[in-house]
Design an enzyme around this catalytic site. Structure first.
Site, mmCIF file in Angstrom:
data_model
loop_
_atom_site.group_PDB
_atom_site.id
_atom_site.type_symbol
_atom_site.label_atom_id
_atom_site.label_comp_id
_atom_site.label_asym_id
_atom_site.label_seq_id
_atom_site.Cartn_x
_atom_site.Cartn_y
_atom_site.Cartn_z
ATOM 1 N N ARG A 109 0.842 -1.205 0.000
ATOM 2 C CA ARG A 109 0.000 0.000 0.000
ATOM 3 C C ARG A 109 0.876 1.254 0.000
ATOM 4 O O ARG A 109 0.537 2.274 -0.589
ATOM 5 C CB ARG A 109 -0.956 -0.020 1.197
ATOM 6 C CG ARG A 109 -2.140 -0.966 0.965
ATOM 7 C CD ARG A 109 -3.228 -0.815 2.024
ATOM 8 N NE ARG A 109 -2.860 -1.490 3.257
ATOM 9 C CZ ARG A 109 -3.361 -2.666 3.651
ATOM 10 N NH1 ARG A 109 -4.261 -3.286 2.908
ATOM 11 N NH2 ARG A 109 -2.987 -3.212 4.777
ATOM 12 N N PHE A 127 -11.672 -5.696 -5.567
ATOM 13 C CA PHE A 127 -11.621 -6.489 -4.329
ATOM 14 C C PHE A 127 -11.115 -5.586 -3.197
ATOM 15 O O PHE A 127 -10.127 -5.890 -2.533
ATOM 16 C CB PHE A 127 -10.710 -7.718 -4.483
ATOM 17 C CG PHE A 127 -10.989 -8.564 -5.703
ATOM 18 C CD1 PHE A 127 -11.992 -9.530 -5.672
ATOM 19 C CD2 PHE A 127 -10.265 -8.389 -6.871
ATOM 20 C CE1 PHE A 127 -12.253 -10.317 -6.797
ATOM 21 C CE2 PHE A 127 -10.519 -9.169 -7.996
ATOM 22 C CZ PHE A 127 -11.509 -10.145 -7.964
ATOM 23 N N ASP A 151 -16.264 -4.250 -4.488
ATOM 24 C CA ASP A 151 -16.218 -5.457 -3.646
ATOM 25 C C ASP A 151 -17.624 -6.033 -3.599
ATOM 26 O O ASP A 151 -18.611 -5.313 -3.739
ATOM 27 C CB ASP A 151 -15.731 -5.137 -2.231
ATOM 28 C CG ASP A 151 -15.176 -6.366 -1.529
ATOM 29 O OD1 ASP A 151 -13.937 -6.509 -1.466
ATOM 30 O OD2 ASP A 151 -15.975 -7.207 -1.059
ATOM 31 N N SER A 152 -17.704 -7.341 -3.397
ATOM 32 C CA SER A 152 -19.025 -7.985 -3.342
ATOM 33 C C SER A 152 -19.607 -7.951 -1.933
ATOM 34 O O SER A 152 -20.764 -8.318 -1.736
ATOM 35 C CB SER A 152 -18.924 -9.435 -3.834
ATOM 36 O OG SER A 152 -17.936 -10.119 -3.104
ATOM 37 N N CYS A 195 -2.817 -14.368 -3.547
ATOM 38 C CA CYS A 195 -2.480 -14.879 -2.211
ATOM 39 C C CYS A 195 -2.695 -16.385 -2.131
ATOM 40 O O CYS A 195 -2.770 -16.944 -1.046
ATOM 41 C CB CYS A 195 -3.267 -14.144 -1.132
ATOM 42 S SG CYS A 195 -5.035 -14.326 -1.305
HETATM 43 N N1 SAH Z 1 -7.138 -5.458 -0.954
HETATM 44 C C1 SAH Z 1 -7.843 -5.629 0.301
HETATM 45 C C2 SAH Z 1 -8.033 -7.088 0.646
HETATM 46 C C3 SAH Z 1 -8.808 -7.882 -0.386
HETATM 47 S S1 SAH Z 1 -9.503 -9.351 0.259
HETATM 48 C C4 SAH Z 1 -7.076 -4.880 1.397
HETATM 49 O O1 SAH Z 1 -5.974 -4.364 1.135
HETATM 50 O O2 SAH Z 1 -7.588 -4.783 2.503
HETATM 51 C C5 SAH Z 1 -10.532 -9.892 -1.019
HETATM 52 C C6 SAH Z 1 -11.884 -9.172 -1.125
HETATM 53 O O3 SAH Z 1 -12.516 -9.670 -2.286
HETATM 54 C C7 SAH Z 1 -12.883 -9.390 0.001
HETATM 55 O O4 SAH Z 1 -13.252 -8.153 0.529
HETATM 56 C C8 SAH Z 1 -14.091 -10.085 -0.651
HETATM 57 O O5 SAH Z 1 -15.330 -9.592 -0.140
HETATM 58 C C9 SAH Z 1 -13.937 -9.686 -2.078
HETATM 59 N N2 SAH Z 1 -14.464 -10.589 -3.108
HETATM 60 C C10 SAH Z 1 -14.345 -11.928 -3.212
HETATM 61 N N3 SAH Z 1 -14.827 -12.383 -4.383
HETATM 62 C C11 SAH Z 1 -15.285 -11.294 -5.051
HETATM 63 C C12 SAH Z 1 -15.855 -11.084 -6.331
HETATM 64 N N4 SAH Z 1 -16.068 -12.105 -7.172
HETATM 65 N N5 SAH Z 1 -16.173 -9.829 -6.702
HETATM 66 C C13 SAH Z 1 -15.964 -8.794 -5.863
HETATM 67 N N6 SAH Z 1 -15.385 -8.917 -4.641
HETATM 68 C C14 SAH Z 1 -15.059 -10.158 -4.245
#
Ligand code: SAH
Length: 399
Positions: free
Chosen positions: A214, A230, A252-253, A342
């Site tokens: 970040r 995401f 995000d979903s 990840c």
């Molecule tokens: N980048 C973030 C962490 C991401 S974790 C950070 O720095 O804090 C992954 C995220 O993807 C989660 O919040 C989950 O809700 C979301 N997610 C999972 N599958 C998804 C999809 N198909 N479409 C949108 N969001 C999704």
């Protein structure tokens, strides 16, 4: 002490300090150890290899505590290990915490800190802990009391509710463990404030593993139109805002993650920065953006783990390729793509290959600027490369 005797020629990995004993390597068990109890691991000829925690339900039948025969596994063993883990964070400058700048850190990163199955994150004055193995669970009360002693934290919240618990034959637990706990904590990272939902957020509440990445994004976001896919509670989105992005679109979903993200915007006074928070599936929304010819100067892809085991790697590779291809198409000339994975089963070489495949299909002829990893408070034991789960590429599309 009860004994695990290995099959002939199965001692190699333990001798190289890998911390796992698989069920298939065991010839015989002398005694009747309880789940999590300490056992001696011996080679076929009866020579000492390690002390380990026995885990009868798991394919990983034992996890090593020590390869030193003289070392007793008792309270003082855990005191030393936890002290060493804290010392490491002090050495890399992640501790002591700095009020209003950095107030969260991963204190214990399981196998890589010599404590298999134990993950502890510190969010301001609350610890959020995962006990993910029979051995860590066996010593839970001891570990909890040492953690409170060695940090000045007020309490520990237990987030032992990960998928892997089923494989260990352990129940899922999500509850305060000891002391005074705030189920929500306010933390700072790079002087940005975030609310962390310790009780119902993902993992222990926040993705501390992306801290260094970040920071990298923050210094490259200035003047750009950013798309954060995401976004969870807005980690990269807020870093982009602080870094001077012109606008930030986040997808995000999860409705609850987006709600917290919006709170985080207000907390930092970023409301006046042009922004859009979209609750949707990234896969479909990226297609929609492509069809509507939307474009961005910087795109982040930080999806959840697509592959939890080797059998899922191929399907995961297709999913990674799909979103990377779409993102490269949406990226303007001179734009940056921060793309992460990840999934432990997808190694950095494979991940780079997948992004290369997407680049070829998008005819974007991008170059790699940087290869990213998890933050330094998530160290990787050289004997345990499985600990290196997070990888990322910063890729630039030519002008
Ligand atoms: N980048 C973030 C962490 C991401 S974790 C950070 O720095 O804090 C992954 C995220 O993807 C989660 O919040 C989950 O809700 C979301 N997610 C999972 N599958 C998804 C999809 N198909 N479409 C949108 N969001 C999704």
């Amino acid at each position: 002490m009860d004994e695990l005797i290995l099959k002939p020629d199965r001692e190699r990995s333990l001798q190289r300090a890998h911390p796992w004993v698989f069920s298939g390597a065991i010839a015989k068990i002398n005694g009747n150890p309880l789940p999590g109890e300490t056992v001696l691991v011996l080679d076929h000829a009866g020579n000492f290899l390690a002390t380990a925690a026995y885990s009868p339900a798991s394919q990983i039948r034992a996890r090593v505590w020590s390869r030193n025969q003289q070392e007793v596994i008792d309270r003082s063993f855990f005191e030393r290990k936890i002290r060493a883990a804290i010392q490491l964070r002090e050495d890399i400058g992640y501790l002591p915490l700095k009020e209003n700048q950095f107030s969260a850190v991963r204190l214990i990163h399981a196998e890589s800190d010599g404590l298999p199955g134990l993950v502890v994150d510190r969010y301001h004055n609350t610890l959020s802990a995962q006990f993910l193995s029979a051995g860590a669970t066996f010593w839970k009360e001891t570990i909890a009391s040492i953690l409170l002693e060695q940090t000045d934290c007020s309490g520990i919240y237990e987030r032992s509710d990960a998928d892997v618990l089923g494989m260990e034959g352990l129940p899922e637990i999500n509850a305060p463990l000891i002391g005074e706990v705030n189920p929500r904590e306010l933390i700072h990272e790079h002087a940005i404030a975030y609310q962390v939902d310790i009780a119902s957020g993902h993992k222990t509440g926040f993705y501390l593993d992306q801290r260094d990445n970040r920071a990298d994004l923050m210094i490259n976001a200035s003047g750009r139109e950013v798309l954060n896919c995401f976004c969870y509670t807005g980690g990269f989105s807020l870093a982009a805002m602080r870094g001077g992005a012109n606008s930030v679109t986040s997808i995000d979903s999860s409705e609850s993650a987006l709600m917290l993200a919006r709170e985080n915007v207000v907390l930092n006074g970023f409301e006046s920065i042009p922004q859009e928070w979209i609750e949707d599936n990234v896969f479909t929304r990226l297609r929609d953006f492509r069809d509507r010819r939307r474009s961005f100067d910087l795109i982040v892809l930080d999806p959840p783990k697509f592959a939890s085991n080797a059998a899922q790697v191929q399907r995961a590779a297709r999913a990674y390729k799909d979103i990377n291809l779409l993102a490269l198409k949406l990226l303007r000339p001179g734009g940056l793509l921060y793309s992460f994975s990840c999934s432990g089963g997808v190694n950095p070489e494979l991940f780079q290959k997948i992004v290369a495949g997407a680049d070829a299909d998008a005819a974007s002829e991008a170059v790699i600027l940087r290869q990213l990893r998890q933050s330094a408070d998530h160290p990787v034991s050289l004997a345990f490369p499985e600990g290196a789960y997070l990888k990322g590429l910063v890729v630039r599309k030519p002008d």
